[in-house]
Scaffold this motif. Structure first.
Motif, mmCIF file in Angstrom:
data_model
loop_
_atom_site.group_PDB
_atom_site.id
_atom_site.type_symbol
_atom_site.label_atom_id
_atom_site.label_comp_id
_atom_site.label_asym_id
_atom_site.label_seq_id
_atom_site.Cartn_x
_atom_site.Cartn_y
_atom_site.Cartn_z
ATOM 1 N N SER A 42 0.810 -1.225 0.000
ATOM 2 C CA SER A 42 0.000 0.000 0.000
ATOM 3 C C SER A 42 0.842 1.273 0.000
ATOM 4 N N ASN A 43 2.168 1.161 0.113
ATOM 5 C CA ASN A 43 3.022 2.338 0.183
ATOM 6 C C ASN A 43 4.047 2.371 -0.940
ATOM 7 N N PHE A 44 4.473 3.587 -1.259
ATOM 8 C CA PHE A 44 5.539 3.796 -2.228
ATOM 9 C C PHE A 44 6.784 4.314 -1.507
ATOM 10 N N VAL A 45 7.940 4.071 -2.100
ATOM 11 C CA VAL A 45 9.206 4.648 -1.644
ATOM 12 C C VAL A 45 9.892 5.235 -2.870
ATOM 13 N N PRO A 46 10.841 6.153 -2.680
ATOM 14 C CA PRO A 46 11.544 6.704 -3.844
ATOM 15 C C PRO A 46 12.359 5.629 -4.566
ATOM 16 N N TYR A 47 12.185 5.543 -5.870
ATOM 17 C CA TYR A 47 12.971 4.589 -6.660
ATOM 18 C C TYR A 47 14.456 4.892 -6.522
ATOM 19 N N SER A 48 14.796 6.191 -6.503
ATOM 20 C CA SER A 48 16.197 6.584 -6.395
ATOM 21 C C SER A 48 16.798 6.148 -5.063
ATOM 22 N N ALA A 49 15.965 6.079 -4.004
ATOM 23 C CA ALA A 49 16.456 5.626 -2.702
ATOM 24 C C ALA A 49 16.763 4.133 -2.730
ATOM 25 N N VAL A 50 15.902 3.358 -3.387
ATOM 26 C CA VAL A 50 16.163 1.925 -3.543
ATOM 27 C C VAL A 50 17.454 1.728 -4.334
ATOM 28 N N ALA A 51 17.625 2.525 -5.391
ATOM 29 C CA ALA A 51 18.852 2.440 -6.198
ATOM 30 C C ALA A 51 20.076 2.772 -5.352
ATOM 31 N N ALA A 52 19.940 3.731 -4.435
ATOM 32 C CA ALA A 52 21.069 4.106 -3.577
ATOM 33 C C ALA A 52 21.461 2.958 -2.652
ATOM 34 N N VAL A 53 20.474 2.213 -2.158
ATOM 35 C CA VAL A 53 20.757 1.057 -1.307
ATOM 36 C C VAL A 53 21.504 -0.022 -2.108
ATOM 37 N N VAL A 54 21.013 -0.286 -3.323
ATOM 38 C CA VAL A 54 21.655 -1.293 -4.171
ATOM 39 C C VAL A 54 23.076 -0.854 -4.539
ATOM 40 N N ALA A 55 23.242 0.426 -4.835
ATOM 41 C CA ALA A 55 24.577 0.943 -5.174
ATOM 42 C C ALA A 55 25.525 0.799 -3.990
ATOM 43 N N ARG A 56 25.017 1.055 -2.796
ATOM 44 C CA ARG A 56 25.851 0.931 -1.598
ATOM 45 C C ARG A 56 26.253 -0.525 -1.368
ATOM 46 N N GLY A 57 25.310 -1.438 -1.642
ATOM 47 C CA GLY A 57 25.617 -2.854 -1.493
ATOM 48 C C GLY A 57 26.767 -3.275 -2.383
ATOM 49 N N ALA A 58 26.715 -2.832 -3.645
ATOM 50 C CA ALA A 58 27.775 -3.188 -4.588
ATOM 51 C C ALA A 58 29.107 -2.571 -4.175
ATOM 52 N N ARG A 59 29.059 -1.326 -3.681
ATOM 53 C CA ARG A 59 30.287 -0.599 -3.346
ATOM 54 C C ARG A 59 30.880 -1.071 -2.009
ATOM 55 N N ASP A 60 30.085 -0.995 -0.942
ATOM 56 C CA ASP A 60 30.617 -1.267 0.394
ATOM 57 C C ASP A 60 30.925 -2.742 0.615
#
Length: 338
Positions: A42-60
């Protein structure tokens, strides 16, 4: 285009990050996502925020194929009602067209397109918003999920004819080939899964027509609510290619042009009026970029000549593009004329 995606897109992400030894709550809060929203339809989140989490996973975590790995722990259920509709579609082509038509209800930030050919066809994915962290990771995650969708629709042994990406490889090529079970090419025209066209008419067994009808009604309601925004998004995307006409937009939405026009008539508007409004808004946005040549502005608005831009600005704003740019860049408010 809105920077939004259903919170269901986060299903499985938390467990995956935690297994890798990272602090889930900290990662999510750092990008403004409430961890309690994970998996909430029932809720939305920013797509760019999800992308930031995925980017951090790959980097960190130093995992270059983070997006691909994430797609393995997620399945089509992250798409919510779209997944239910796909599972209960009588044919493969019906499922794919449903995805294209109703994807907006899951996320207006992304798009799918089906390109059919005599022997092979392709199902494409693209991100429609700018300033996304590590878009290549999000593309690979999405194409991995698309592979899972085909394995659901066709069978677990499905392997693409080939997979293509626009970007250069961010992991060793053999990793991609092992993941997809097919040749993988980079620097291509589209992010796509290619498959035999004959699969489109493959009939599926065990579908629930009652469930399918219920989900379709729900998605139709959402579709009608968001129709204007969806058309505006497509017009904006198609203008530079001079394909922002009723037929092309209707084809992308998987509806007949007359049906689309009838829906707009019922709303008291027309396709031509929407195109005019999109062009006017886009003109203001692009003219605010001082270094963009007026010829390029005209091209982005779908005009073949700069003189057409000049006439349009005179009609919309009562002045020339160059003078309008001067007013915008000098922070003087512009009031459009009727």
């Amino acid at each position: 285009m809105q920077d939004l995606v259903r919170a269901t897109t986060l299903a499985g992400v938390g467990e995956f990050i935690t297994q890798m030894g990272a602090d889930l709550n900290r990662w999510f809060r750092d990008v403004g996502i409430d961890p309690d929203l994970i998996g909430d339809q029932s809720n939305f989140v920013p797509y760019s925020a999800v992308a930031a989490v995925v980017a951090r996973g790959a980097r960190d975590l130093r995992i270059p194929d983070f997006g691909l790995r994430l797609s393995k722990v997620q399945d089509l259920s992250i798409m919510g009602p779209l997944a239910v509709l796909a599972r209960n579609s009588p044919r493969v082509d019906t499922a794919l067209h449903s995805f294209i038509t109703y994807l907006y209800s899951y996320s207006p930030a992304i798009s799918n397109e089906l390109r059919t050919g005599p022997s092979t066809s392709s199902f494409e994915f693209d991100i429609q918003i700018r300033n996304v962290a590590s878009p290549d990771q999000m593309v690979e995650r999405a194409v991995g999920v698309i592979l899972g969708m085909f394995q659901l629709l066709v069978g677990p042994d499905f392997c693409p004819t080939e997979v293509t990406f626009r970007h250069a490889p961010i992991s060793p090529v053999p990793i991609y080939e092992q993941f997809f079970g097919s040749p993988v090419r980079f620097g291509c025209f589209a992010n796509a899964v290619t498959f035999p066209t004959s699969l489109l008419v493959l009939r599926r067994e065990g579908i629930d027509e009652v469930t399918r009808s219920m989900v379709l009604r729900m998605l139709e309601d959402t579709y009608r609510e968001n129709l204007d925004d969806r058309i505006r998004e497509l017009v904006r995307r198609l203008l530079p290619a001079r394909r922002a006409d009723l037929t092309d937009v209707a084809h992308t939405l998987a509806v007949h042009p007359r049906t689309l026009q009838r829906n707009l008539d019922n709303r008291g508007t027309s396709f031509g009026q929407i195109v005019e409004e999109v062009r006017k808004d886009l003109a203001l946005e692009l003219l605010a970029i001082p270094e963009m040549p007026l010829a390029l502005v005209a091209h982005q608005l779908g005009y073949s000549e700069q003189s057409v831009l000049s006439r349009s600005c005179q009609r919309w704003f009562g002045t020339s593009p160059r003078r309008l740019r001067g007013r915008i860049t000098s922070t003087i408010e512009v009031v459009p004329t009727d």
